[in-house]
Design a protein around this motif. Structure first.
Motif, PDB file in Angstrom:
ATOM      1  N   PRO A  59      -5.852   1.217  12.171  1.00 29.24           N
ATOM      2  CA  PRO A  59      -5.525   0.425  10.973  1.00 29.24           C
ATOM      3  C   PRO A  59      -4.046   0.567  10.617  1.00 29.24           C
ATOM      4  O   PRO A  59      -3.488   1.675  10.636  1.00 29.24           O
ATOM      5  CB  PRO A  59      -6.412   1.042   9.884  1.00 29.24           C
ATOM      6  N   LEU A  60      -3.406  -0.535  10.299  1.00 32.91           N
ATOM      7  CA  LEU A  60      -2.014  -0.543   9.838  1.00 32.91           C
ATOM      8  C   LEU A  60      -1.936  -0.843   8.344  1.00 32.91           C
ATOM      9  O   LEU A  60      -1.080  -0.308   7.640  1.00 32.91           O
ATOM     10  CB  LEU A  60      -1.192  -1.563  10.628  1.00 32.91           C
ATOM     11  N   LEU A  61      -2.828  -1.711   7.863  1.00 35.79           N
ATOM     12  CA  LEU A  61      -2.921  -2.016   6.439  1.00 35.79           C
ATOM     13  C   LEU A  61      -4.345  -1.764   5.970  1.00 35.79           C
ATOM     14  O   LEU A  61      -5.305  -2.094   6.675  1.00 35.79           O
ATOM     15  CB  LEU A  61      -2.558  -3.473   6.153  1.00 35.79           C
ATOM     16  N   GLU A  62      -4.473  -1.178   4.783  1.00 36.02           N
ATOM     17  CA  GLU A  62      -5.785  -0.946   4.191  1.00 36.02           C
ATOM     18  C   GLU A  62      -5.721  -1.219   2.700  1.00 36.02           C
ATOM     19  O   GLU A  62      -4.684  -1.018   2.065  1.00 36.02           O
ATOM     20  CB  GLU A  62      -6.250   0.500   4.415  1.00 36.02           C
ATOM     21  N   THR A  63      -6.837  -1.655   2.151  1.00 32.68           N
ATOM     22  CA  THR A  63      -6.925  -1.836   0.702  1.00 32.68           C
ATOM     23  C   THR A  63      -7.347  -0.517   0.054  1.00 32.68           C
ATOM     24  O   THR A  63      -7.808   0.400   0.728  1.00 32.68           O
ATOM     25  CB  THR A  63      -7.945  -2.927   0.351  1.00 32.68           C
ATOM     26  N   LYS A  64      -7.197  -0.437  -1.255  1.00 33.20           N
ATOM     27  CA  LYS A  64      -7.613   0.754  -1.988  1.00 33.20           C
ATOM     28  C   LYS A  64      -9.138   0.785  -2.104  1.00 33.20           C
ATOM     29  O   LYS A  64      -9.770  -0.231  -2.408  1.00 33.20           O
ATOM     30  CB  LYS A  64      -6.990   0.765  -3.384  1.00 33.20           C
ATOM     31  N   ALA A  65      -9.718   1.961  -1.876  1.00 32.65           N
ATOM     32  CA  ALA A  65     -11.177   2.089  -1.856  1.00 32.65           C
ATOM     33  C   ALA A  65     -11.813   1.786  -3.214  1.00 32.65           C
ATOM     34  O   ALA A  65     -12.946   1.310  -3.288  1.00 32.65           O
ATOM     35  CB  ALA A  65     -11.567   3.496  -1.401  1.00 32.65           C
ATOM     36  N   ASP A  66     -11.094   2.044  -4.290  1.00 30.50           N
ATOM     37  CA  ASP A  66     -11.676   1.871  -5.622  1.00 30.50           C
ATOM     38  C   ASP A  66     -11.276   0.556  -6.279  1.00 30.50           C
ATOM     39  O   ASP A  66     -11.521   0.353  -7.474  1.00 30.50           O
ATOM     40  CB  ASP A  66     -11.262   3.032  -6.528  1.00 30.50           C
ATOM     41  N   ALA A  67     -10.642  -0.350  -5.508  1.00 33.59           N
ATOM     42  CA  ALA A  67     -10.134  -1.570  -6.142  1.00 33.59           C
ATOM     43  C   ALA A  67     -10.616  -2.852  -5.498  1.00 33.59           C
ATOM     44  O   ALA A  67     -10.604  -3.905  -6.141  1.00 33.59           O
ATOM     45  CB  ALA A  67      -8.598  -1.546  -6.136  1.00 33.59           C
ATOM     46  N   SER A  68     -11.042  -2.826  -4.253  1.00 29.34           N
ATOM     47  CA  SER A  68     -11.347  -4.081  -3.555  1.00 29.34           C
ATOM     48  C   SER A  68     -12.768  -4.071  -2.992  1.00 29.34           C
ATOM     49  O   SER A  68     -13.335  -3.021  -2.693  1.00 29.34           O
ATOM     50  CB  SER A  68     -10.346  -4.299  -2.421  1.00 29.34           C
ATOM     51  N   PRO A 121      -9.796  -2.311   6.247  1.00 32.19           N
ATOM     52  CA  PRO A 121      -8.585  -2.584   7.039  1.00 32.19           C
ATOM     53  C   PRO A 121      -8.262  -4.074   6.952  1.00 32.19           C
ATOM     54  O   PRO A 121      -9.149  -4.921   7.106  1.00 32.19           O
ATOM     55  CB  PRO A 121      -8.986  -2.191   8.461  1.00 32.19           C
ATOM     56  N   THR A 122      -6.999  -4.395   6.694  1.00 30.59           N
ATOM     57  CA  THR A 122      -6.579  -5.800   6.672  1.00 30.59           C
ATOM     58  C   THR A 122      -5.569  -6.111   7.777  1.00 30.59           C
ATOM     59  O   THR A 122      -5.223  -7.273   7.980  1.00 30.59           O
ATOM     60  CB  THR A 122      -5.975  -6.165   5.308  1.00 30.59           C
ATOM     61  N   ALA A 123      -5.112  -5.083   8.469  1.00 28.67           N
ATOM     62  CA  ALA A 123      -4.237  -5.281   9.636  1.00 28.67           C
ATOM     63  C   ALA A 123      -4.496  -4.146  10.613  1.00 28.67           C
ATOM     64  O   ALA A 123      -4.590  -2.977  10.213  1.00 28.67           O
ATOM     65  CB  ALA A 123      -2.771  -5.319   9.233  1.00 28.67           C
ATOM     66  N   LEU A 124      -4.616  -4.496  11.881  1.00 28.82           N
ATOM     67  CA  LEU A 124      -4.896  -3.511  12.928  1.00 28.82           C
ATOM     68  C   LEU A 124      -3.800  -3.561  13.984  1.00 28.82           C
ATOM     69  O   LEU A 124      -3.399  -4.647  14.435  1.00 28.82           O
ATOM     70  CB  LEU A 124      -6.242  -3.795  13.587  1.00 28.82           C
ATOM     71  N   ALA A 125      -3.303  -2.387  14.365  1.00 32.92           N
ATOM     72  CA  ALA A 125      -2.342  -2.264  15.461  1.00 32.92           C
ATOM     73  C   ALA A 125      -3.112  -1.852  16.710  1.00 32.92           C
ATOM     74  O   ALA A 125      -3.799  -0.824  16.714  1.00 32.92           O
ATOM     75  CB  ALA A 125      -1.273  -1.232  15.121  1.00 32.92           C
ATOM     76  N   ILE A 126      -3.006  -2.635  17.760  1.00 29.65           N
ATOM     77  CA  ILE A 126      -3.809  -2.441  18.970  1.00 29.65           C
ATOM     78  C   ILE A 126      -2.871  -2.285  20.155  1.00 29.65           C
ATOM     79  O   ILE A 126      -1.978  -3.120  20.369  1.00 29.65           O
ATOM     80  CB  ILE A 126      -4.746  -3.646  19.184  1.00 29.65           C
ATOM     81  N   TYR A 130      -2.009  -1.603   1.703  1.00 32.04           N
ATOM     82  CA  TYR A 130      -1.034  -0.521   1.801  1.00 32.04           C
ATOM     83  C   TYR A 130      -0.888  -0.055   3.246  1.00 32.04           C
ATOM     84  O   TYR A 130      -1.857  -0.020   4.009  1.00 32.04           O
ATOM     85  CB  TYR A 130      -1.435   0.654   0.898  1.00 32.04           C
ATOM     86  N   ILE A 131       0.347   0.325   3.596  1.00 33.11           N
ATOM     87  CA  ILE A 131       0.639   0.814   4.943  1.00 33.11           C
ATOM     88  C   ILE A 131      -0.061   2.157   5.164  1.00 33.11           C
ATOM     89  O   ILE A 131      -0.033   3.035   4.300  1.00 33.11           O
ATOM     90  CB  ILE A 131       2.156   1.003   5.145  1.00 33.11           C
ATOM     91  N   THR A 132      -0.680   2.314   6.325  1.00 32.14           N
ATOM     92  CA  THR A 132      -1.259   3.612   6.703  1.00 32.14           C
ATOM     93  C   THR A 132      -0.193   4.438   7.418  1.00 32.14           C
ATOM     94  O   THR A 132       0.929   3.977   7.659  1.00 32.14           O
ATOM     95  CB  THR A 132      -2.458   3.415   7.642  1.00 32.14           C
ATOM     96  N   ASN A 133      -0.553   5.669   7.801  1.00 37.98           N
ATOM     97  CA  ASN A 133       0.422   6.506   8.504  1.00 37.98           C
ATOM     98  C   ASN A 133       0.777   5.965   9.885  1.00 37.98           C
ATOM     99  O   ASN A 133       1.732   6.414  10.517  1.00 37.98           O
ATOM    100  CB  ASN A 133      -0.066   7.951   8.605  1.00 37.98           C
ATOM    101  N   LYS A 134       0.041   4.963  10.353  1.00 28.96           N
ATOM    102  CA  LYS A 134       0.405   4.285  11.602  1.00 28.96           C
ATOM    103  C   LYS A 134       1.762   3.600  11.460  1.00 28.96           C
ATOM    104  O   LYS A 134       2.486   3.414  12.443  1.00 28.96           O
ATOM    105  CB  LYS A 134      -0.673   3.249  11.948  1.00 28.96           C
ATOM    106  N   GLY A 135       2.110   3.258  10.216  1.00 28.34           N
ATOM    107  CA  GLY A 135       3.386   2.594   9.964  1.00 28.34           C
ATOM    108  C   GLY A 135       4.591   3.427  10.327  1.00 28.34           C
ATOM    109  O   GLY A 135       5.695   2.896  10.505  1.00 28.34           O
TER     110      GLY A 135
END
Length: 766
Positions: free
Chosen positions: A624-633, A661-666, A582-587
């Motif tokens: 972080p730009l993409l993150e998984t759900k804490a209770d699912a992965s 985190p599955t995607a990082l914006a640097i 899921y997109i974080t607020n960085k999106g």
């Protein structure tokens, strides 16, 4: 003027002291009431089911696809009423013999005709008044109703009724039989409505029939676009038929010769066509978009791009191949529709020149060759032309078209070549329901013509994902698919391959993409990548489970690592390695498409994804730009076997259930700009296989276009910013429709019938 008003008053009294006017008005009101109640009831049902809708004014009144009231009911049926009212205007005078008194009276024929036309306009206003009753209720039903759109629709219908009235008046001058006059009026209405569909294969006749056609003009105004061309058209049609009526009556009074009458009528027609032709030129048209969200106007950004082209003309050449199935979209008979498409852009740049080149050449069309199994290529083309009733000699031969332009790389499909100041770019058609390019694709091509297309280089040489590979691992759909609307080359990017074993990284790249390298980099390649990063180059790293060791040495320089293992997720509908990120607020910093995904919490499907870790020990800022759900992965170490038993979360084996985190914006601030780097733990998110399976429930397409656009600093992809409609709620419930039906179908028609009955009784007593 007093005489005209007196004649109009007498005509109206005759009309309303007869049952026909009241009967027609009641039928008209019942008809539009049934249509309105059906439309609003269906939309209330959708609203109460929880589906969010907006733009209710357009949906209920002007939508051509869903049958808006003005389009589906009023416009499609209003022509039925006018002939029944106008059939006796002059025919009645002829039938009773009072026409001779009119001829001998001092009253001018023009006054008689204008008086009767004024009476018809008054009756037209009565019809619109009944429609206004519906609109008044709608003002209370629809929150923030778009009154500009409503006004435009009423204006269009009034102009149409004015023209219809003049036509009916003229037809009434031709015969003493009222029924014949009514039928003749119907015939003229049908002629003007469908004349725009005949002789469309011939340029000269197309222009004439296109102008005479009454078909699409009203629909445009009903949708909110008022133009001086359409207003003048209706005024000219009204004047032309009033003049015809005057010439007819005057000719009878003076016993004029037929040849003189024919010359006079011809002069009127020629004059109308000349004025119409001049006022139809885009440079002479005044446009006014009355709709609140300016739905008929291109975005301000695209307007600016067109104005920035200056006085230099923009030449558009459409190449249409007889043998390809796209020929049916580019046939000469549909050229009027194409002119209308370009008109939206010609409003802001009048010197857009559109030419058409018709040719035939080889295409990937199996049905074509199956239908002509033993024919030569030339015979196949001849058969195709014969079936489509066209002349093959009007089409350029393969060798002739190839001397002009090489369309083989474009698969010889329907394509437009845009030329500006010596630069050329293709604007393509697409394999979807819309077919034609939208404002977004055109704006992207304009950007390429003026500023050049941003270059994205995909690294090759270590078995990386290829933009030319058509299998499920490849990136062809996302990058270079010619006829896919979302493909990066159709969004204004230039895509190229880069092999660093024998090439240098070229200057001016928007970004370098390193996607899923399977083999270790040579020291030379590593050196070139690191040098590119040190110089501030933008770069995308996309990895996969099992190959973390290939990218980790380079990623260490920016404080990022791909952790060992594979992320998995418990979802009974998906395999364990299909993880939703899921997109974080960085999106919110990534433009419209990605920020929209964040706000709607639309997942990105990452199949076979690696979790990422990072530290802020360098001069790079990592988010972080993409993150998984804490209770699912969780992260599963070792080899993940998907065809065995269902994977179970097991902390004893080192599984850790948390958000990864599955995607990082640097980013890093350089002297002249911000350096941007994106690291993604999955390379399948934009693969052919993933995009082919993609649905509206995931946002992979919007995501890859958005982050590639991040490398252009918001310049691309083009994001059309339009004002959103605010009429997004109907303040009615389903239970309130019943009382409305009693009002619309009982009370108001009953009152009209009562008023008409009283007037008729009083008239009879007198």
């Amino acid at each position: 003027m007093k005489t005209i008003l007196r004649i109009a008053r007498v005509e109206l009294s005759t009309l309303f002291y007869s049952p026909i006017a009241w009967f027609l008005l009641i039928i008209f009101f019942v008809q539009i009431s049934i249509a309105y109640l059906g439309l609003i009831e269906s939309n209330i049902t959708v609203q109460e089911l929880g589906t969010k809708q907006r733009d209710f004014t357009y949906l209920l009144f002007a939508d051509q696809r869903r049958g808006g009231l003005f389009i589906s009911t009023v416009l499609q049926n209003i022509y039925l009423y006018i002939p029944l009212i106008t059939m006796g205007l002059i025919s009645r005078e002829m039938q009773t013999g009072t026409i001779k008194l009119l001829y001998s009276s001092p009253v001018k024929l023009s006054s008689i005709l204008l008086g009767k036309q004024l009476a018809m306009l008054a009756f037209s206003l009565c019809m619109l008044f009944l429609l206004a009753i519906i609109v008044c209720f709608a003002c209370f039903h629809i929150e923030n109703i778009d009154l500009g759109l409503i006004f435009s629709g009423f204006f269009a219908l009034f102009l149409l009724l004015s023209a219809y009235s003049a036509i009916g008046l003229f037809m009434s001058c031709l015969t003493s039989y009222q029924v014949v006059a009514a039928l003749s009026t119907f015939a003229v209405f049908a002629f003007l409505r469908y004349i725009g569909t005949v002789w469309q294969d011939y340029d000269f006749l197309r222009n004439i029939t296109g102008y005479l056609s009454i078909g699409n003009r009203t629909e445009l105004m009903i949708s909110g676009l008022i133009t001086s061309r359409d207003i003048i058209y209706y005024v000219l049609i009204t004047i032309m038929f009033l003049m015809f009526a005057w010439l007819k009556l005057n000719g009878k009074r003076k016993s004029q010769k037929a040849i003189i009458s024919l010359g006079q009528h011809s002069a009127v027609i020629v004059g109308v066509l000349i004025i119409g032709y001049v006022t139809s030129s885009v440079s002479h048209i005044v446009f006014f978009d009355a709709s609140r969200p300016n739905r008929n106007t291109i975005s301000v950004d695209t307007q600016k791009r067109l104005k920035d082209l200056g006085e230099e003309p923009l030449k558009v050449t459409m190449y249409v191949n007889l043998l390809d199935n796209t020929y049916f979209s580019g046939m000469p008979r549909y050229r009027a529709l194409d002119v209308r498409r370009w008109e939206a852009f010609r409003r802001f740049k009048s010197n857009i020149e559109v030419d058409y080149v018709y040719y035939y050449d080889k295409v990937n069309n199996p049905a074509l060759y199956t239908g002509n199994p033993n024919a030569t290529f030339e015979e196949t083309a001849q058969n195709r032309a014969k079936i489509l009733k066209t002349d093959l000699s009007k089409f350029l031969k393969p060798d002739e078209i190839q001397k002009i332009v090489d369309l083989a790389p474009e698969k010889n499909r329907l394509v437009m070549l845009l030329e500006y100041k010596g630069k050329k770019e293709f604007l393509r058609t697409f394999e979807d329901m819309m077919i034609w390019p939208s404002e977004i694709e055109l704006a992207a091509v304009l950007n390429s013509l003026t500023d050049g297309a941003p270059r994205i280089a995909f690294l090759q040489g270590q078995e990386e994902r290829s933009v030319d590979n058509l299998d499920e691992r490849g990136y062809h759909l996302a990058t270079k698919a010619l006829n896919d609307r979302a493909s990066l080359i159709n969004q204004g990017f230039k895509i190229e391959n880069l092999d660093l074993s024998g090439q240098e990284i070229p200057a001016g790249l928007a970004a370098l993409v390193v996607a899923d390298p399977r083999a270790d980099f040579s020291p030379t390649v590593v050196s070139k990548i690191e040098q590119y990063m040190d110089q501030g180059g933008n770069i995308l790293f996309a990895g996969e489970p099992g190959k973390q060791s290939v990218l980790n040495p380079i990623l260490k320089r920016i404080g990022v690592q791909m952790i060992e293992g594979t992320l998995v997720e418990q979802d009974e509908k998906l395999s364990a390695d299909q993880v939703k990120s899921y997109i974080t607020n960085k999106g919110l910093e990534f433009g419209k498409s990605i920020s929209s995904l964040y706000k709607r919490q639309v997942p990105i499907m990452t199949r076979g994804v690696v979790g990422l870790t990072y530290e802020q020990y360098t001069d790079f800022d990592v988010s972080p730009l993409l993150e998984t759900k804490a209770d699912a992965s969780w992260n599963k170490k070792g080899i993940v076997v998907l065809d065995s038993a269902r994977l179970i979360y097991n902390p004893q084996e080192g599984d850790e259930l948390k958000s990864y985190p599955t995607a990082l914006a640097i980013t890093r601030n350089m002297k002249d700009r911000e350096q941007r780097i994106l690291v993604i733990g999955d390379a399948d998110f934009m693969s052919n296989g993933e995009l082919e399976k993609s649905s509206s429930l995931v946002g992979n397409t919007e995501f890859y276009k958005g982050f590639i656009g991040w490398f252009t600093y918001g310049k691309l992809p083009i994001e059309v910013t339009m004002q959103k409609p605010i009429d997004d709620k109907i303040n009615l419930s389903g239970s309130q429709i019943g009382p409305l039906k009693w009002i619309f179908l009982g009370l108001i028609p009953g009152m009209m019938a009562l008023i008409g009955t009283i007037l008729l009784i009083r008239r009879k007593r007198k």
